[in-house]
Design an enzyme around this catalytic site. Structure first.
Site, mmCIF file in Angstrom:
data_model
loop_
_atom_site.group_PDB
_atom_site.id
_atom_site.type_symbol
_atom_site.label_atom_id
_atom_site.label_comp_id
_atom_site.label_asym_id
_atom_site.label_seq_id
_atom_site.Cartn_x
_atom_site.Cartn_y
_atom_site.Cartn_z
ATOM 1 N N SER A 185 4.895 -4.184 -15.965
ATOM 2 C CA SER A 185 6.024 -3.571 -15.270
ATOM 3 C C SER A 185 7.307 -3.843 -16.051
ATOM 4 C CB SER A 185 6.142 -4.185 -13.877
ATOM 5 O OG SER A 185 7.410 -3.884 -13.334
ATOM 6 N N SER A 186 8.298 -2.977 -15.863
ATOM 7 C CA SER A 186 9.576 -3.182 -16.562
ATOM 8 C C SER A 186 10.292 -4.442 -16.088
ATOM 9 C CB SER A 186 10.484 -1.964 -16.363
ATOM 10 O OG SER A 186 10.728 -1.749 -14.991
ATOM 11 N N CYS A 187 9.850 -5.022 -14.956
ATOM 12 C CA CYS A 187 10.530 -6.230 -14.467
ATOM 13 C C CYS A 187 10.156 -7.479 -15.271
ATOM 14 C CB CYS A 187 10.286 -6.444 -12.987
ATOM 15 S SG CYS A 187 8.595 -6.836 -12.628
ATOM 16 N N TYR B 227 5.947 -11.937 -9.484
ATOM 17 C CA TYR B 227 5.185 -10.772 -9.974
ATOM 18 C C TYR B 227 5.401 -10.607 -11.481
ATOM 19 C CZ TYR B 227 4.537 -5.572 -10.277
ATOM 20 O OH TYR B 227 4.188 -4.283 -10.607
ATOM 21 N N LYS C 105 2.712 -10.797 -14.647
ATOM 22 C CA LYS C 105 2.551 -9.722 -15.636
ATOM 23 C C LYS C 105 2.781 -10.244 -17.061
ATOM 24 C CE LYS C 105 1.785 -6.263 -12.771
ATOM 25 N NZ LYS C 105 0.482 -5.586 -12.773
ATOM 26 N N ASN D 246 9.795 2.220 -13.132
ATOM 27 C CA ASN D 246 9.492 2.503 -11.723
ATOM 28 C C ASN D 246 8.769 3.850 -11.617
ATOM 29 O OD1 ASN D 246 11.571 0.468 -11.752
ATOM 30 N ND2 ASN D 246 11.909 0.874 -9.591
ATOM 31 N N HIS E 229 8.293 1.195 -2.444
ATOM 32 C CA HIS E 229 9.363 1.339 -3.434
ATOM 33 C C HIS E 229 10.390 2.352 -2.922
ATOM 34 C CE1 HIS E 229 6.220 -0.320 -6.218
ATOM 35 N NE2 HIS E 229 7.273 -0.988 -6.637
HETATM 36 N N1 LIG Z 1 4.351 1.737 -8.469
HETATM 37 C C1 LIG Z 1 5.279 1.388 -9.352
HETATM 38 O O1 LIG Z 1 6.465 1.770 -9.244
HETATM 39 C C2 LIG Z 1 4.917 0.536 -10.532
HETATM 40 C C3 LIG Z 1 3.633 0.052 -10.756
HETATM 41 N N2 LIG Z 1 3.366 -0.732 -11.850
HETATM 42 C C4 LIG Z 1 2.025 -1.250 -12.133
HETATM 43 O O2 LIG Z 1 1.108 -0.169 -12.221
HETATM 44 C C5 LIG Z 1 -0.180 -0.580 -11.721
HETATM 45 C C6 LIG Z 1 -0.624 0.355 -10.626
HETATM 46 O O3 LIG Z 1 0.317 0.296 -9.557
HETATM 47 P P1 LIG Z 1 0.232 1.290 -8.311
HETATM 48 O O4 LIG Z 1 -0.775 2.336 -8.585
HETATM 49 O O5 LIG Z 1 1.606 1.653 -7.984
HETATM 50 O O6 LIG Z 1 -0.315 0.325 -7.174
HETATM 51 P P2 LIG Z 1 -0.994 0.703 -5.776
HETATM 52 O O7 LIG Z 1 -0.573 -0.348 -4.804
HETATM 53 O O8 LIG Z 1 -0.768 2.120 -5.446
HETATM 54 O O9 LIG Z 1 -2.544 0.536 -6.087
HETATM 55 C C7 LIG Z 1 -3.077 -0.715 -6.394
HETATM 56 C C8 LIG Z 1 -4.575 -0.606 -6.447
HETATM 57 O O10 LIG Z 1 -5.085 -1.908 -6.703
HETATM 58 C C9 LIG Z 1 -6.210 -2.129 -5.891
HETATM 59 N N3 LIG Z 1 -6.284 -3.563 -5.606
HETATM 60 C C10 LIG Z 1 -5.297 -4.385 -5.167
HETATM 61 N N4 LIG Z 1 -5.774 -5.636 -5.029
HETATM 62 C C11 LIG Z 1 -7.080 -5.605 -5.407
HETATM 63 C C12 LIG Z 1 -8.111 -6.570 -5.489
HETATM 64 N N5 LIG Z 1 -7.895 -7.865 -5.160
HETATM 65 N N6 LIG Z 1 -9.336 -6.164 -5.880
HETATM 66 C C13 LIG Z 1 -9.577 -4.875 -6.204
HETATM 67 N N7 LIG Z 1 -8.654 -3.921 -6.159
HETATM 68 C C14 LIG Z 1 -7.420 -4.287 -5.766
HETATM 69 C C15 LIG Z 1 -6.011 -1.318 -4.633
HETATM 70 O O11 LIG Z 1 -7.294 -0.992 -4.142
HETATM 71 P P3 LIG Z 1 -7.607 -0.261 -2.722
HETATM 72 O O12 LIG Z 1 -6.943 1.077 -2.794
HETATM 73 O O13 LIG Z 1 -9.077 -0.153 -2.652
HETATM 74 O O14 LIG Z 1 -6.976 -1.148 -1.682
HETATM 75 C C16 LIG Z 1 -5.254 -0.110 -5.179
HETATM 76 O O15 LIG Z 1 -6.153 0.904 -5.537
HETATM 77 C C17 LIG Z 1 -0.020 -2.030 -11.277
HETATM 78 O O16 LIG Z 1 -0.399 -2.884 -12.305
HETATM 79 C C18 LIG Z 1 1.481 -2.160 -11.048
HETATM 80 O O17 LIG Z 1 1.885 -3.488 -11.228
HETATM 81 C C19 LIG Z 1 4.344 -1.044 -12.734
HETATM 82 C C20 LIG Z 1 5.621 -0.597 -12.570
HETATM 83 C C21 LIG Z 1 5.990 0.235 -11.461
HETATM 84 C C1 LIG Z 2 8.762 -1.187 -9.884
HETATM 85 C C2 LIG Z 2 9.490 -2.432 -9.520
HETATM 86 O O1 LIG Z 2 9.793 -2.433 -8.134
HETATM 87 C C3 LIG Z 2 10.474 -3.577 -7.631
HETATM 88 O O2 LIG Z 2 11.782 -3.605 -8.096
HETATM 89 P P1 LIG Z 2 12.913 -2.568 -7.788
HETATM 90 O O3 LIG Z 2 13.125 -1.692 -8.948
HETATM 91 O O4 LIG Z 2 14.098 -3.300 -7.331
HETATM 92 O O5 LIG Z 2 12.214 -1.673 -6.679
HETATM 93 P P2 LIG Z 2 12.521 -0.840 -5.385
HETATM 94 O O6 LIG Z 2 11.954 0.495 -5.626
HETATM 95 O O7 LIG Z 2 12.023 -1.536 -4.178
HETATM 96 O O8 LIG Z 2 14.116 -0.770 -5.235
HETATM 97 C C4 LIG Z 2 14.942 -0.136 -6.157
HETATM 98 C C5 LIG Z 2 16.369 -0.134 -5.696
HETATM 99 O O9 LIG Z 2 16.468 0.782 -4.588
HETATM 100 C C6 LIG Z 2 17.177 0.168 -3.515
HETATM 101 N N1 LIG Z 2 16.787 0.784 -2.232
HETATM 102 C C7 LIG Z 2 17.600 1.519 -1.453
HETATM 103 N N2 LIG Z 2 16.995 1.880 -0.307
HETATM 104 C C8 LIG Z 2 15.713 1.388 -0.421
HETATM 105 C C9 LIG Z 2 14.616 1.447 0.477
HETATM 106 O O10 LIG Z 2 14.650 2.013 1.567
HETATM 107 N N3 LIG Z 2 13.462 0.845 0.033
HETATM 108 C C10 LIG Z 2 13.372 0.209 -1.189
HETATM 109 N N4 LIG Z 2 12.209 -0.355 -1.556
HETATM 110 N N5 LIG Z 2 14.451 0.105 -2.028
HETATM 111 C C11 LIG Z 2 15.590 0.699 -1.632
HETATM 112 C C12 LIG Z 2 16.827 -1.305 -3.655
HETATM 113 O O11 LIG Z 2 17.748 -2.116 -2.952
HETATM 114 C C13 LIG Z 2 16.884 -1.474 -5.181
HETATM 115 O O12 LIG Z 2 18.218 -1.640 -5.595
HETATM 116 C C14 LIG Z 2 9.909 -4.869 -8.127
HETATM 117 O O13 LIG Z 2 10.001 -5.801 -7.084
HETATM 118 C C15 LIG Z 2 8.662 -4.725 -8.840
HETATM 119 O O14 LIG Z 2 7.626 -4.411 -7.955
HETATM 120 C C16 LIG Z 2 8.700 -3.650 -9.855
HETATM 121 O O15 LIG Z 2 8.134 -3.757 -10.910
#
Ligand SMILES: NC(=O)C1=CN([C@@H]2O[C@H](COP(=O)(O)OP(=O)(O)OC[C@H]3O[C@@H](n4cnc5c(N)ncnc54)[C@H](OP(=O)(O)O)[C@@H]3O)[C@@H](O)[C@H]2O)C=CC1
Ligand SMILES: C[C@H]1O[C@H](OP(=O)(O)OP(=O)(O)OC[C@H]2O[C@@H](n3cnc4c(=O)[nH]c(N)nc43)[C@H](O)[C@@H]2O)[C@@H](O)[C@@H](O)C1=O
Length: 325
Positions: free
Chosen positions: A108-110, A137, A141, A166, A180
């Protein structure tokens, strides 16, 4: 990847994993291995090892993780560090033990410092303090990147770590607290429109900037990277610092190269949904990192660029959201 290669998509029902499966299927891949969390808990290293021993995947997309927005990360820090360390430990180790050819680990970018220079380059890893709301987290990573690097060094494996910005897309998590920002805002504006609420509350100050990539573009980048010719792929695996003296982990940023403020994003979502009320900001909620724009030079030099702009992506996602209402 051969069209009949055994490809394991870990996390195939998630936002990214489901998009990777769509992408692979559209390209004619026939042998995609999938297990839900209930069928295979990847924090269980024995079960993970047994799965790899039985099915012998040749390629692994590691898109299974404990994932959530800013408040989820801040509320469940123990789960975020524990689950992510455990999943990546068992998958990466099993991949090595059972001869996986290539593995793509999603970070992740974090992982970059809270105040990293913008846009953030791969070389900025480990150059400063992390954003506290997602440090557990992010540290998991970072450990995943180091693990890929260490296995490559010691065992000659070919593991690459891709750092997505994101993400958003169809089938996202719309939980009111744990999601998110994009799914959260789509839901808030939609519900406010349905019930004629005069105001929608957006968390934080609205000033943080974020970069958003559509999940199908992310998936396309993952499949593209996994399919790179050996010389190009090898070049992304960096080098062994103990031999070269250079800090070059096997790392690549995946993003679009431009960002928006949360305020501008809220305006765009408001417009997408067709809501006509007001927006207010709740500054008791965390802002998180002020900015995390990816430098995507390494990715564009490898020949890949995102296709979907934010306006178009939001329109597609809202259409998908409405189908489920
Ligand atoms: N979403 C975002 O904005 C971002 C995501 N990422 C990274 O991208 C990747 C995918 O994220 P994303 O698709 O959003 O995540 P989701 O939460 O949408 O999906 C996560 C998946 O992981 C599976 N999973 C979680 N825990 C377990 C476990 N213990 N055993 C087996 N399977 C498990 C879940 O399975 P099931 O569906 O069966 O419960 C689900 O399919 C991750 O590595 C995340 O850190 C990075 C940056 C941003
Ligand atoms: C992908 C990235 O996602 C997480 O980081 P983040 O970028 O801060 O993610 P976010 O999508 O939750 O928020 C983005 C911004 O948006 C604002 N914001 C406004 N209103 C809402 C709101 O209603 N919900 C949420 N969630 N945020 C809100 C919020 O306050 C923040 O300023 C990591 O923990 C980590 O998981 C990671 O890797």
């Amino acid at each position: 990847m051969d069209k009949h290669a055994r490809i394991y998509v870990a996390g195939h029902r998630g936002l990214v994993g489901s998009a990777i499966v769509r992408n692979l299927e559209a390209k004619g891949y026939t042998n995609i291995l999938k297990r839900t969390h209930a069928e295979l808990d990847l924090t269980d290293d024995k079960a993970t090892d047994a799965f790899f021993a039985e099915h012998k995947p040749e390629y692994v997309f590691l898109a299974a993780a404990k994932v959530g927005g800013i408040v989820a990360n801040n509320t469940y820090p123990a789960e975020f560090i524990r689950d992510n360390l455990a999943i990546q430990n068992s998958v990466i180790h099993s991949a090595w033990k059972h001869g996986v050819k290539r593995l793509l680990f999603l970070g992740s970018s974090c992982i970059y410092p809270k105040l990293a220079p913008q846009p953030m380059k791969e070389e900025h890893l480990l150059t400063g303090s992390l954003e506290p709301t997602n440090r557990p987290y992010a540290l998991a990573k970072i450990a995943g990147i180091e693990m890929c690097w260490s296995y490559n060094r010691q065992y000659g494996t070919q593991y690459l770590a891709a750092m997505p910005t994101n993400l958003y897309g169809p089938g996202d998590n719309y939980h009111p607290q744990n999601s998110h920002v994009i799914p959260a805002l789509l839901r808030k504006f939609h519900e406010a429109k349905q019930s004629n609420q005069p105001t929608v509350t957006v968390w934080g100050s609205g000033t943080p900037r974020r970069e958003f990539l559509y999940s199908d573009d992310m998936a396309d980048a993952c499949v593209y990277l996994m399919n790179l010719p050996q010389d190009q792929y090898q070049a992304l695996l960096g080098s062994d610092e103990s031999k070269t003296g250079r800090f070059e982990p096997p790392l690549i940023n995946v993003g679009v190269g431009e960002d928006v403020t949360i305020k501008a994003l809220a305006e765009l979502v408001k417009q997408t949904v067709g809501y006509e009320g007001n927006i207010e900001f709740d500054t008791t909620k965390p802002d998180g990192t002020p900015r995390k724009l990816m430098d995507v030079t390494r990715l564009t030099s490898a020949g890949w660029k995102s296709q979907t702009n934010l306006q178009e992506g939001l329109f597609q996602v809202y259409k998908d959201f409405l189908v489920d209402q």
